[in-house]
Design an enzyme around this catalytic site. Structure first.
Site, PDB file in Angstrom:
ATOM      1  N   ASP A  93       0.888  -1.666  -0.103  1.00 39.36           N
ATOM      2  CA  ASP A  93       0.257  -0.242   0.042  1.00 39.36           C
ATOM      3  C   ASP A  93       1.190   1.406   0.252  1.00 39.36           C
ATOM      4  O   ASP A  93       2.055   0.960  -0.238  1.00 39.36           O
ATOM      5  CB  ASP A  93      -1.069   0.111   1.518  1.00 39.36           C
ATOM      6  CG  ASP A  93      -2.494   0.433   1.210  1.00 39.36           C
ATOM      7  OD1 ASP A  93      -2.630   1.842   0.729  1.00 39.36           O
ATOM      8  OD2 ASP A  93      -3.983  -0.229   1.258  1.00 39.36           O
TER       9      ASP A  93
ATOM     10  N   HIS B 283      -3.909   6.538   2.508  1.00 39.34           N
ATOM     11  CA  HIS B 283      -4.703   4.986   2.427  1.00 39.34           C
ATOM     12  C   HIS B 283      -4.275   3.774   3.132  1.00 39.34           C
ATOM     13  O   HIS B 283      -5.003   3.451   3.340  1.00 39.34           O
ATOM     14  CB  HIS B 283      -4.451   4.761   0.989  1.00 39.34           C
ATOM     15  CG  HIS B 283      -5.076   4.021   0.090  1.00 39.34           C
ATOM     16  ND1 HIS B 283      -4.417   2.722   0.342  1.00 39.34           N
ATOM     17  CD2 HIS B 283      -5.758   4.211  -0.330  1.00 39.34           C
ATOM     18  CE1 HIS B 283      -5.827   2.019  -0.636  1.00 39.34           C
ATOM     19  NE2 HIS B 283      -6.378   2.503  -0.749  1.00 39.34           N
TER      20      HIS B 283
ATOM     21  N   SER C  45     -11.218  -0.488  -1.622  1.00 38.23           N
ATOM     22  CA  SER C  45     -10.076  -0.426  -0.570  1.00 38.23           C
ATOM     23  C   SER C  45     -10.222  -0.627   1.068  1.00 38.23           C
ATOM     24  O   SER C  45      -9.326  -1.687   1.982  1.00 38.23           O
ATOM     25  CB  SER C  45      -9.231   0.760  -0.697  1.00 38.23           C
ATOM     26  OG  SER C  45      -8.714   0.287  -1.997  1.00 38.23           O
TER      27      SER C  45
END
Length: 844
Positions: free
Chosen positions: A180, A255, A619
């Site tokens: 990620d 994220h 996600s």
């Protein structure tokens, strides 16, 4: 919301137990708690047969165990009658045990368990536990709210976590690797000193922790056990900005921090955003370890080469699970979508025994929008959960307009005067000089005397979507001008854009619909009085109050498949031919998920400087499954990746909280008004059932050699397989199609008259007798052999599935096969057939 407050809301409607009142909770006292009561009698399998039925046919278990087809019936009415019957059984038991006493039944469970949730005293709970009909009485731990809320929605505190020592043991010894945008190691969600229990680094993990100025020594610990970054491809292209993208595992985007905490963040971390408290956060497996492999970056995304390097390193380090909330930007070219660097690297990871989870992509709701293709990857779509935040404004004409915004309301419902920014310009500012002045980005443009103490109306234009203007700056403008609050109306050019709730420290709301925005402006403009000579506004007559959006709302229609969640069928190649592989595999919570946020994250400017953020997407769904898979891996350490996938898939739920079918949103615009029942191409096997996955009964297992036989069966694939794997297809005695893989689903893209497929199940539980039932896809005759079998622990049973096309059709149709064990295990196998070619039945 704690259980007492929730119970107060329920009590306002009805109190069970021989009395009805508006404030019955006050009579309970503080010694009450909610208990989950499970009955010994399992839910009847005949009920489950009914749940498997499609609207086109209904069936009945025959004497031989087969199915007799009958005419369509009103299934939803029958289902409601069944739920009502079970509820009456539960009510009857409560009345018998708690004669004349006060209590409040919250739910009747009728699908996977036969039981109920009830608000009672400890003494009453003891009475219930002594009844012969009762199997278990457990206090509901949901009084400890978790910020993702999904631990409660998935039943983890009283279910999966409670089976092995609670949240302090959930996922212990399992390492989840995240490919990620990195991680913020200073976040308390990743601390290792929050418990007195020993927390050793698993001996099978050998990863290291990079040390850089951005990621200093000591960043890793016993929780965050490894961290690296991969950017060689980006650096080679000359697009890597070391100061902006951080040449380290540190997360400058947000994220990666978010996804890691969803899967394995610590339990009970307070969530403070914009000065408001939103409960306490927890990952799905709060005791699992985290290893970070940063391969994506804020300014440019990422490249396959870096991702493959990250996956390769994760496999070498000994992670147990890999979570990828990433998808390719385009469909891979070549003879098949499966042959791309990322998928092939993940095949190697699976060969090493690593369970691989990937987000389906956010390109729904169009068919064939899937961005995760291969059968060895567990692909996760996004669904809603039952908690949401809503805001609204009440206008002076008694019209209420909905909107979003994690903001307080105006004081005590008081209505304040509305002033549009473009009508409050100072003498040195005009709209012709600055066409964006209505966005409230610079307080020097406005007359404070007009705005002070009033509600400021600002325009939310496409510039907010692009990040050129921000809500945070508009709020600062309102604060500088001493406004009572801010109302944003949606510019008519922002079509189909949906907002997540945005945190605001002062009263505020964003009206997210252009139509509702026109309603606000029409009322506002009609209330203005204009001087006939000067043409200046002489009176602002419109007033409104902001209701506020800090309070969570709970919906009984959850889960729903979100409009953006990518859909099947799985595209086999760039020509969009359909694959014989079902995708997605499963859906999990992915909408409006609270989770940790990096301290410098810029992915969402509205959460800049905050330690938590609310985000939506597949996600967010994928790490839910990564965390839950670690619970399965913890219990069954020797299970293969495909067996873990099977345990999660076959136990999935097909129904929402009301007992009705899970619905799928079908449109980007007004998705709540465009829904229909979800199919396997929307939700795969269904919505994850975390507790049931820990006791799946039977599992479907596939090996690396099976996947290789599948790849070698693709026409012209031999050289491609050799290039990726270094192995010759000649080493494999036979090739197979996707439909012949031993998956917990059956998907046939083209049924030419008839087809026979086989599946093999392995028993993880004790000896059990299984009955087999099915509902056939429309236009298909279906049969499974045997219709009953006995299987010992650790043994295998082969199932043969016969499919025959009874009509010509290019429209996909769906059915299910159910295996119903005498010990209560229920195995779901979705069946999907797209193109159907029947025998020529025409007559002269």
């Amino acid at each position: 919301m704690d259980i007492i407050h929730r119970a107060r809301l329920l009590c306002a409607v009805v109190c069970f137990g021989m009395f009805i009142c508006a404030s019955c909770l006050d009579e309970f006292g503080d010694s009450t708690a909610v208990y989950i009561v499970t009955l010994k009698e399992p839910p009847p399998t005949t009920h489950y047969y009914g749940q498997l039925r499609q609207n086109t046919t209904s069936f009945r278990l025959g004497a031989s165990g087969g199915l007799s087809i009958h005419k369509p019936r009103n299934i939803s009415r029958k289902h409601r009658r069944y739920r009502s019957y079970i509820a009456r059984v539960h009510d009857s038991l409560l009345k018998k045990v708690l004669k004349g006493e006060k209590y409040l039944k919250l739910y009747s469970y009728h699908f996977l368990i036969n039981g109920f949730a009830v608000l009672v005293t400890e003494e009453q709970a003891n009475k219930l536990s002594k009844r012969k009909e009762v199997a278990n009485v457990v206090m509901d731990f949901s009084v400890r709210t978790a910020t993702t809320h999904t631990p409660q929605f998935l039943g983890l505190p009283q279910g999966a976590w409670s089976q092995d020592g609670g949240f302090e043991s959930a996922g212990a010894g399992i390492v989840i690797g995240f490919v990620d945008t990195g991680i913020d190691p200073s976040h308390p969600s990743f601390a290792d000193d929050l418990s007195d229990k020993p927390f050793p680094v698993p001996p099978h993990f050998s990863g290291i922790c990079e040390v850089t100025p951005d990621f200093p020594s000591g960043s890793c610990n016993r929780k965050l056990v490894g961290a690296r970054h991969f950017a060689a491809s980006a650096i080679t292209r000359g697009i890597f900005n070391a100061s902006q993208d951080y040449a380290s595992p540190f997360d400058g985007d947000g994220h990666g921090t978010h996804t890691a905490s969803i899967a394995a963040g610590n339990h009970g971390i307070p969530v403070l955003v914009a000065g408001h408290h939103f409960g306490n956060a927890s990952g799905m497996a709060p005791r699992s370890h985290i290893a970070v492999y940063k391969a994506l970056y804020k300014s440019f995304g990422g490249f396959a080469a870096d991702v493959v390097a990250a996956v390769d390193q994760a496999a070498q380090d000994g992670v147990d699970i890999i979570s990828l909330s990433i998808t390719p930007n385009r469909r891979p070219p070549g003879i098949a979508t499966f042959f791309n660097p990322i998928d092939m690297a993940l095949l190697s990871a699976v060969k090493a025994g690593i369970f691989v989870v990937q987000a389906a992509g956010n390109t729904g709701p169009a068919p064939k929008s899937m961005s995760s293709f291969s059968p060895w990857i567990f692909t996760v779509g996004a669904a809603s959960h039952d908690r949401s935040y809503a805001n609204s404004i009440s206008l002076g004409n008694n019209v209420t307009i909905p909107g979003v915004g994690l903001a307080p309301g105006t004081y005590n419902g008081t209505k304040y005067k509305l002033i549009a920014a473009i009508h409050a310009l100072n003498n040195g500012t005009n709209v012709s000089a600055d066409m964006y002045v209505g966005e409230c980005q610079d307080s020097s443009n406005y007359d404070q005397d007009l705005i002070q103490g009033n509600l400021l109306i600002c325009s939310y234009s496409i510039r907010f979507v692009l990040g050129l203007s921000t809500v945070k700056q508009a709020l600062q403008t309102a604060k500088n001008l001493s406004a009572a609050g801010v109302i944003f109306y949606m510019d008519s050019f922002v079509i189909g854009f949906r907002l997540n709730p945005i945190p605001m420290k002062m009263p505020g709301i964003i009206i997210s619909s252009p139509e509702d925005s026109k309603m606000l402006l029409q009322y506002y403009n009609s209330s203005l009085e204009v001087d006939g000579l000067t043409k200046r506004i002489s009176k602002f007559g419109a007033v409104a109050s902001i209701c506020g959006g800090l309070k969570a709302n709970y919906s009984s229609s959850a889960p729903q498949i979100m409009y953006y969640s990518a859909r099947g069928p799985d595209p086999e190649d760039s020509s969009l031919d359909d694959s014989d592989i079902m995708k997605p595999n499963l859906v999990a919570p992915g909408n409006s998920i609270w989770a940790a946020w990096s301290s410098v994250a810029t992915d969402s400017i509205e959460f800049l400087g905050e330690s938590f953020a609310m985000m939506s997407g597949t996600s967010m769904a994928a790490p839910h499954i990564a965390g839950l898979a670690s619970l399965v891996k913890q219990k069954y350490s020797s299970l293969s990746p495909s067996a873990i996938a099977s345990a999660l898939s076959t136990t999935a739920s097909l129904y929402d909280k009301t007992g009705g079918p899970i619905m799928a949103q079908r449109a980007y615009v007004n998705p709540e008004q465009n829904q229909s029942p979800a199919t396997p191409f929307d939700m795969g096997s269904g919505f994850v059932n975390a507790t049931a996955a820990l006791d799946p009964g039977l599992i479907f297992d596939s090996s690396y050699d099976d996947y290789m036989s599948f790849l070698c069966g693709i026409n012209g694939s031999s050289p491609v397989v050799f290039n990726y794997t270094g192995q010759n297809c000649g080493l494999y005695n036979s090739s197979i199609s996707g439909a012949d893989l031993n998956l917990p689903s059956v998907t046939i893209a083209k049924l030419n008259q008839s087809r026979v497929v086989q599946r093999t199940v392995t028993n993880l539980a004790g000896p059990e007798i299984y009955n087999v039932g099915w509902s056939a896809p429309y236009g298909i005759s279906l049969k499974v052999s045997p219709t009953q079998f006995t299987i010992d622990s650790g043994k295998k049973q082969e199932l043969t599935i016969f499919l025959n096309a009874t009509m010509n059709s290019s429209v996909a149709s769906f059915g299910r096969i159910g295996l119903f064990g005498s010990a209560g295990h229920i195995i779901n196998i979705p069946v999907s057939v797209i193109l159907k070619i029947s025998y020529n039945n025409t007559t002269n």
